[in-house]
Design a protein around this motif. Structure first.
Motif, PDB file in Angstrom:
ATOM      1  N   MET A 109       0.826  -1.186   0.000  1.00 37.57           N
ATOM      2  CA  MET A 109       0.000   0.000   0.000  1.00 37.57           C
ATOM      3  C   MET A 109       0.875   1.255   0.000  1.00 37.57           C
ATOM      4  O   MET A 109       1.976   1.257   0.532  1.00 37.57           O
ATOM      5  N   PRO A 156      -2.887  -5.957   8.819  1.00 39.22           N
ATOM      6  CA  PRO A 156      -3.715  -4.864   8.284  1.00 39.22           C
ATOM      7  C   PRO A 156      -5.202  -5.164   8.419  1.00 39.22           C
ATOM      8  O   PRO A 156      -5.614  -6.268   8.778  1.00 39.22           O
ATOM      9  N   MET A 164      -5.090  -5.768   1.758  1.00 40.06           N
ATOM     10  CA  MET A 164      -3.893  -5.382   2.494  1.00 40.06           C
ATOM     11  C   MET A 164      -3.229  -6.601   3.135  1.00 40.06           C
ATOM     12  O   MET A 164      -1.997  -6.718   3.156  1.00 40.06           O
TER      13      MET A 164
END
Length: 282
Positions: free
Chosen positions: A1, A199, A204
């Motif tokens: 990310m 996450p 994620m």
């Protein structure tokens, strides 16, 4: 990310954290204000009074980026997730965290007596500041008492065992508690209880952990587009699924066939949260 992911970007259209200077242009910047969630559970909303993206549990440490009209835009310290919460749910008092709730759910009681009125319900993973023990109860710095059987000052060691404590919990999109949980919330709760940083969303999570090699092992993470499950062994998995609107155990082969037949895609990857990455606990 990357910082461009709004879920992980501590910035509104008006204010950003100082760490984003030179990266993201905003009219104003702030060092942020550390605060803590003082209510049992709160939605992280994508806008004030907007829809829920995730949730945070009692005792979560948050950094406030902006406040307006009774709402606060925050970033969760545990996983970096950002969103709006009601400002009245935050506290400036941040006594040392000593324990976490280790049971699927528990109550805060007015007195160290199970027959006295309960003040609130807490979910697994709630962070507690315990100041004293009296009999079978732990006293909280904020007031109230929690049964000692439901708290821990050391992490669990098996995410699958933790996940099984949520069996039967109703499915809730963006949920992170015993009141309601979704697939990624279940995985995050199970790993977090074992002090494994995780996450908040399934995409994620898929990016955070390395590919699993060889046969499916207990605690492997199985990923479909928009969905994640936790392997109990080579043949069974546990997941929070809208198919059953609950946390269930399902044969892996059966789930693969069912999910693909429903047009939701094939099993995309398998990841293995590795030991040795334990974070802070409690």
């Amino acid at each position: 990310m990357t910082a461009a992911d709004p879920r992980l970007t501590p910035a509104t259209e008006r204010v950003a954290l100082d760490s984003l200077r030179g990266i993201l242009k905003r009219p104003a910047y702030t060092p942020g204000r550390p605060m803590r969630l003082a209510r049992p559970l709160a939605d992280l909303c994508r806008a004030p009074q907007g829809g829920r993206d995730r949730q945070v549990n009692f005792g979560a440490d948050l950094v406030v980026v902006e406040q307006r009209q009774g709402w606060a835009f925050v970033q969760a310290a545990a996983d970096g997730y950002c969103g709006w919460v009601r400002a009245e749910d935050l506290a400036t008092e941040m006594p040392p965290i000593t324990h976490r709730v280790s049971a699927p759910a528990t109550h805060i009681y007015a007195q160290p007596d199970m027959k006295t009125p309960e003040l609130a319900q807490l979910s697994l993973g709630a962070r507690l500041s315990v100041t004293a023990m009296q009999g079978q109860f732990a006293r909280l710095a904020q007031g109230g008492w929690v049964p000692v059987q439901h708290v821990a000052d050391q992490p669990d060691h098996d995410p699958a065992t933790v996940a099984a404590r949520f069996l039967g919990t109703p499915y809730l999109w963006g949920g992170n508690s015993r009141n309601g949980i979704d697939c990624s919330g279940l995985v995050q709760a199970a790993l977090g209880a074992c002090a494994l940083p995780c996450p908040g969303d399934s995409d994620m999570q898929e990016a955070a952990f390395p590919p699993a090699e060889g046969a499916i092992r207990r605690n492997d993470l199985l990923f479909w587009p928009g969905h994640v499950a936790l392997a109990l062994d080579a043949e069974r998995m546990i997941h929070a699924t809208a198919f059953a609107m609950a946390v269930i155990v399902e044969p892996i082969d059966q789930a693969i066939t069912r999910i693909e037949a429903a047009g939701q895609g094939p099993l995309r990857s398998r990841r293995r949260p590795w030991p040795g990455r334990q974070g802070a606990f409690p």
